[in-house]
Motif scaffolding. Structure first.
Motif, mmCIF file in Angstrom:
data_model
loop_
_atom_site.group_PDB
_atom_site.id
_atom_site.type_symbol
_atom_site.label_atom_id
_atom_site.label_comp_id
_atom_site.label_asym_id
_atom_site.label_seq_id
_atom_site.Cartn_x
_atom_site.Cartn_y
_atom_site.Cartn_z
ATOM 1 N N ASN A 101 -13.495 12.918 47.112
ATOM 2 C CA ASN A 101 -14.651 13.575 47.189
ATOM 3 C C ASN A 101 -13.973 15.345 47.534
ATOM 4 O OD1 ASN A 101 -16.544 11.833 46.738
ATOM 5 N ND2 ASN A 101 -16.476 11.035 49.091
ATOM 6 N N GLY A 102 -14.714 16.002 47.241
ATOM 7 C CA GLY A 102 -14.437 17.490 47.315
ATOM 8 C C GLY A 102 -13.405 18.098 46.264
ATOM 9 N N ALA A 103 -12.869 17.087 45.602
ATOM 10 C CA ALA A 103 -11.638 17.667 44.565
ATOM 11 C C ALA A 103 -12.030 18.749 43.775
ATOM 12 C CB ALA A 103 -11.247 16.328 43.873
ATOM 13 N N GLY A 104 -13.351 18.664 43.238
ATOM 14 C CA GLY A 104 -14.027 19.710 42.414
ATOM 15 C C GLY A 104 -14.426 19.232 41.160
ATOM 16 N N LYS A 105 -14.721 17.970 41.208
ATOM 17 C CA LYS A 105 -15.141 17.131 39.884
ATOM 18 C C LYS A 105 -16.731 17.669 39.493
ATOM 19 C CE LYS A 105 -15.098 13.047 41.545
ATOM 20 N NZ LYS A 105 -14.592 13.209 42.868
ATOM 21 N N THR A 106 -17.639 17.595 40.638
ATOM 22 C CA THR A 106 -18.956 17.969 40.471
ATOM 23 C C THR A 106 -19.022 19.385 39.882
ATOM 24 O OG1 THR A 106 -19.814 16.261 41.767
ATOM 25 C CG2 THR A 106 -21.354 18.263 41.504
ATOM 26 N N THR A 107 -18.324 20.439 40.515
ATOM 27 C CA THR A 107 -17.943 21.792 40.125
ATOM 28 C C THR A 107 -17.891 21.976 38.883
ATOM 29 O OG1 THR A 107 -17.526 22.186 42.583
ATOM 30 C CG2 THR A 107 -17.184 24.002 40.613
ATOM 31 N N LEU A 108 -16.764 21.073 38.539
ATOM 32 C CA LEU A 108 -16.480 21.254 36.826
ATOM 33 C C LEU A 108 -17.502 20.860 35.943
ATOM 34 C CD1 LEU A 108 -12.740 19.990 35.822
ATOM 35 C CD2 LEU A 108 -14.740 19.740 34.421
#
Ligand code: ATP
Length: 238
Positions: free
Chosen positions: A41-48
């Motif tokens: 969580n927070g790695a940037g998946k949703t942003t990507l």
């Protein structure tokens, strides 16, 4: 000449105010591949995903879907994309058929083709008998499967799934993964499957690991394990 990649990210960055959510991320997914995007969580998946699906404008870097730059040719790029968001997105007061028809209409699919396509896709996930049920009467796993076939109605070439199995029991998770593989094979599409669950990685064609917005690894399961100096994918990700 090499095939046009299904998805190509070139040095993609994104910030929220002063916070860097993605930092110079580059990778390529070849057509027909089942790629897993792994990150805590927070790695940037949703942003990507928000950038690839054009919810957010790409400011740093470039994103191409089957060769179409989403900044320059958004229509061509988006037509080739199907997306299943992390949040639940069915209209609960509508039936399965109504939810699916609405999406088909948005994509300009005619009524006859819509009926045929809905019938075939429901059949392939074993849910033909739920056509006229209200979405609110489905189980969590069934809702997710309807969202998945909704994303496939317009015959995209690249399917993005963000944490598609979150909150589901083990059996539903397995069913969804199996359904996805079957649909991918039937439709001949490429998939980017975002997850933080290590056990969903094992038979992926490609594993992309994001850590705090940076690309940490990209390759086959074994390459990724080797590159991180770990012995297993779980250790690599620990
Ligand atoms: P999750 O599965 O929890 O959504 P993720 O890997 O999808 O995690 P992102 O949601 O892309 O990660 O978040 C990446 C970073 O950006 C995190 O540090 C998060 O706190 C931050 N972030 C995400 N959305 C916003 C926002 N709207 N405003 C500010 N910071 C944000």
């Amino acid at each position: 000449t090499p095939p046009v990649p299904a998805l190509e990210l070139i040095s993609v960055s994104h910030t929220y105010g002063a916070r860097k959510a993605l930092d110079g991320v580059s990778f390529t997914i070849q057509p027909g591949r089942f790629a897993v995007l792994l990150g805590l969580n927070g790695a940037g998946k949703t942003t990507l995903f928000s950038l690839v699906s054009h919810l957010f404008a790409t400011r740093g870097g470039q994103i191409r879907i089957f060769g179409y730059d989403i900044g320059r040719k958004p229509g061509d790029a988006l037509r080739r994309l199907g997306i299943v968001f992390q949040a639940r997105t069915l209209d609960l007061d509508l039936t399965v058929r109504q939810n699916l028809s609405y999406h088909a209409a948005l994509h300009g699919i005619g009524p006859r083709e819509t009926r045929r396509r809905i019938g075939a896709l429901l059949e392939s996930i074993d849910m033909s008998d739920r056509l006229n049920d209200k979405a609110r009467n489905l189980s969590g796993g069934q809702m997710r499967r309807v969202e998945i076939i909704r994303a496939l109605l317009h015959r995209p070439s690249l399917l993005l799934l963000d944490e598609a199995t979150v909150g589901l029991d083990v059996k539903s998770r397995a069913t969804i993964l199996a359904d996805i593989r079957k649909l991918v094979e039937e439709e001949g599409i490429s998939v980017l499957w975002a997850t933080h669950l290590i056990d969903e990685v094992s038979d992926a064609d490609q594993v992309i690991i994001l850590d705090k917005g940076k690309l940490m690894a990209d390759g086959g399961v074994e390459d990724v394990v080797a590159a991180t100096g770990a012995r297993t994918i779980s250790d690599a990700f620990a």
